[in-house]
Enzyme design. Sequence first.
Site, mmCIF file in Angstrom:
data_model
loop_
_atom_site.group_PDB
_atom_site.id
_atom_site.type_symbol
_atom_site.label_atom_id
_atom_site.label_comp_id
_atom_site.label_asym_id
_atom_site.label_seq_id
_atom_site.Cartn_x
_atom_site.Cartn_y
_atom_site.Cartn_z
ATOM 1 N N GLY A 211 -3.512 1.741 -2.814
ATOM 2 C CA GLY A 211 -2.831 1.629 -4.110
ATOM 3 C C GLY A 211 -1.440 1.062 -3.944
ATOM 4 O O GLY A 211 -1.164 0.305 -3.011
ATOM 5 N N SER A 212 -0.564 1.473 -4.845
ATOM 6 C CA SER A 212 0.769 0.864 -4.885
ATOM 7 C C SER A 212 1.647 1.388 -3.756
ATOM 8 O O SER A 212 1.453 2.490 -3.233
ATOM 9 C CB SER A 212 1.444 1.166 -6.222
ATOM 10 O OG SER A 212 1.848 2.512 -6.264
ATOM 11 N N GLY A 216 1.881 5.285 -2.703
ATOM 12 C CA GLY A 216 1.429 5.501 -1.331
ATOM 13 C C GLY A 216 2.539 6.070 -0.464
ATOM 14 O O GLY A 216 2.316 6.980 0.332
ATOM 15 N N GLU A 235 -3.036 2.182 2.418
ATOM 16 C CA GLU A 235 -2.990 0.724 2.302
ATOM 17 C C GLU A 235 -2.171 0.438 1.061
ATOM 18 O O GLU A 235 -2.571 0.769 -0.055
ATOM 19 C CB GLU A 235 -4.409 0.167 2.158
ATOM 20 C CG GLU A 235 -4.445 -1.348 2.250
ATOM 21 C CD GLU A 235 -5.551 -1.943 1.385
ATOM 22 O OE1 GLU A 235 -6.716 -1.569 1.542
ATOM 23 O OE2 GLU A 235 -5.205 -2.767 0.506
ATOM 24 N N CYS A 272 -6.083 -6.744 -3.236
ATOM 25 C CA CYS A 272 -4.979 -6.492 -2.307
ATOM 26 C C CYS A 272 -4.771 -7.675 -1.378
ATOM 27 O O CYS A 272 -3.727 -7.780 -0.744
ATOM 28 C CB CYS A 272 -5.203 -5.216 -1.504
ATOM 29 S SG CYS A 272 -6.883 -5.023 -0.947
#
Lengths: 496, 496
Positions: A211-212, A216, A235, A272
Amino acid sequence: MTETGTRVRETTESELDAILERAARAARPLAATSPGERAQLLRGVAETLDLAADDLVPLARSESHLPEPRLRGELARTTGQLRLFADVIEEGSWLGVCIDTADPHARPVPRPDLRRMLVPLGPVVVFAASNFPFAFSVAGGDTASALAAGCPVVLKAHPGHPELSLHTAEFVNAALLAHGAPVGTFDVVFGVATGVSAVQDPRVRAAAFTGSTAAGRALFDLAASRPDPIPFYGELGSLNPVFVTPGALSRRGPEIVREFVTSYTLGAGQFCTKPGLLFLPAEHGLSAVLAAAVAEIGAARLLNGRIVEGYEHAVQRLASRPGVHAVVPGEVTGGGPTPTLLRTTADQLLADPDPMLEECFGPASVLVEYTHPEQLRAAARAIGGNLTATIHSEPDEAEQVRPLLIDLRDRAGRVIWNGWPTGVAVSWAMHHGGPYPATTAPLHTSVGAHAIDRFLRPVCYQGMPESLLPEPLRDHNALNIPRRLNGVLTTNDVPA
Amino acid sequence: MTETGTRVRETTESELDAILERAARAARPLAATSPGERAQLLRGVAETLDLAADDLVPLARSESHLPEPRLRGELARTTGQLRLFADVIEEGSWLGVCIDTADPHARPVPRPDLRRMLVPLGPVVVFAASNFPFAFSVAGGDTASALAAGCPVVLKAHPGHPELSLHTAEFVNAALLAHGAPVGTFDVVFGVATGVSAVQDPRVRAAAFTGSTAAGRALFDLAASRPDPIPFYGELGSLNPVFVTPGALSRRGPEIVREFVTSYTLGAGQFCTKPGLLFLPAEHGLSAVLAAAVAEIGAARLLNGRIVEGYEHAVQRLASRPGVHAVVPGEVTGGGPTPTLLRTTADQLLADPDPMLEECFGPASVLVEYTHPEQLRAAARAIGGNLTATIHSEPDEAEQVRPLLIDLRDRAGRVIWNGWPTGVAVSWAMHHGGPYPATTAPLHTSVGAHAIDRFLRPVCYQGMPESLLPEPLRDHNALNIPRRLNGVLTTNDVPA
């Protein structure tokens, strides 16, 4: 109003406690299953989800606004992942078995019999992503690799697709229980506070997140500040820069920029691995080709309202910087935004890197015009940690691009030559990771066979009688797996 | 007065900056050396240190108060470690090479050519330990494994042996440079503040530490709170409990307790694997044997004044708890303390775990008398993360101890049967690690071949032309290393 905005309600603290308690109780019986038994669990889940496609895809469609063919492809990829991990655990290398037999003559001291293998960490909390409602969500790669490792999974659903999460979880659980998994092997939870509690709970032994960067990092900080810190595999953000050399431009310019537009608008730019920066030699003469290619891409709805808001803010912020101009400004329509393409110079990027070096989630990218090859290396260094980096070049330029290639190798998890970063093959050689902020754990991947390594730790048995050794460590190699015997890889038994 | 208390002075901030800059500049040329070239560097350092034994051992003796035979053995172990890592990197499995050739028919999408290998993280700061002035210090296992991986090392010396650190570093550097290592491959720094700065410096990509829980946790917190967190491999505290069953007691009681006394007093109890708790069935009748065995062990000076202070405080704290009694009280003599053996019950330990479950560094241990086997499992759960756990038992009790064995497997890095945790063989199968607080990184080991894994991260090359691929990834397997080719381990070339 709940985080999910639907009839799916947030998990209460006492519900979470009960779920974590079941997961903790499931850890030992799940760890005790053989690789073959767990492979059957994974294949059972895959088969169940394949059969449930007609139930799940329409739900995914309505909650994510992603088109049906993409979602059917993504579900196939998701069940393919589950089957890959079934194959991986049957192959056996993941167990990392090393056997050093006793050596009474070893110097400076005699060596006892030592046998090492990897064992599961225990319950794992997985934070689902918004942008892949199947492949990085309830039954996605993190779940598949943790279950393959023998770890119970508590899945924190993404609020972007709550009904899909609930239904997928029901299918996963039904398949697991039907194939004999311990109760508590898998469950789903909802709500931000629930995720925050779970990552701090002593029963949880690792966490995985996609995610962001902001979310994160906040969760990473919680995991690291526990009384007993746990591994946190986040990630986060990635710019995925693409560098085009003069040779590639002159021979394949129009083709490259058309492929670039396809890549950065794929899934409405919500990958991503979306290329967020395209470095082209100045005087490329391709603005019209680019504009035409972008114009061919229609509007596409983004995943949810929060992403729309973030996207509009980020594009606005980028476009308003001095020295940044629109090639195609993009529009907000009832059917979602049309793609945006901005343009700046390498000098400008290096002078004012802040907004341009932040990931912009959605169908926007920045064309960066450069005049000297040295600007590419300076930009590569400024960009930092990334999931991917791409070079488009011609064979006769190989020696000139080698220094750039090494700069990128030092900063990216995957380095691509004359291709595109979107599309992440699920295989043995894939690496989907990279230095911070691409991930919080640069040694690890969230895609491909090696994702299982995140949920395992070594244990060494010293002088243990055969009857008390786990099967992979016994003299007879009954599982026929690769083992390192006194330093040499073999499938042979330990000689008597 | 400096931290080191000798003529060796603390490194200044500007000296540290210059050292880190040299390390950062050395990172790429060092990474570019072949495994064979790095193996020669490691063997060169080993040979130089072996030849320097007569210079180094007396220095070590005067700064650590450890006896000469132990120090000569430790130096041999240290150079053996360097040679093991030379063999490990030539063998090639550590590179983790996976090659998935292009598959245009792959579903749901065609697969490009993907080739994965591990690359060095970059400069590593290593914090030396006090208790092994060779094997866990300047040229110890962390240094050897980081250099083997291709990472420059900045070694933060332990203040307990500053002159030895300086001299060892000079020999290491001379050997490295003589064998062609880039300038900046290795350097040594001094001072607490220097270490704190180094672990936060953006040029440093990982840190390794062996020492106290308090210091290790403080440094871990710094590493995790950086703008770009880095891996921190800390080996902190461990109790190393030993559990003796009734069967083992009745058949080998006197032998077991004598070996226990030898193990817990080895190196004046200053081993991270020192058994700090011995669980014996109550009514063991061995108090006299234990007292006699302890009485045979003479006084031994501890490593330094700070350790003496910490030891005396910890023993005092333990001995003053209700329900804790002295079997042998220990004395402080001019030649250092004589060993202390305390005694309590399992019920008492479980009721008042705090002081007894903290590592006491030095020649003290606690005998814990139990009345029911269930108390062993409860104690195992209370003890938590450990480097080692040991069971002494007889073959006919195997089934009864199996649940305890699994409790210990879940909490320790190494589980020992009818042996002792002190003495850590340096081999492929060794695991010297464990769940927190044994280490801050439960997936990793600081001893044995797998220690190299801590300093490597994967990179995947996609569609890269042969001429730009690193040698281990080219079609022809010139290094003749094990590679996974389309999922299968082989040393074959990639077919044309």
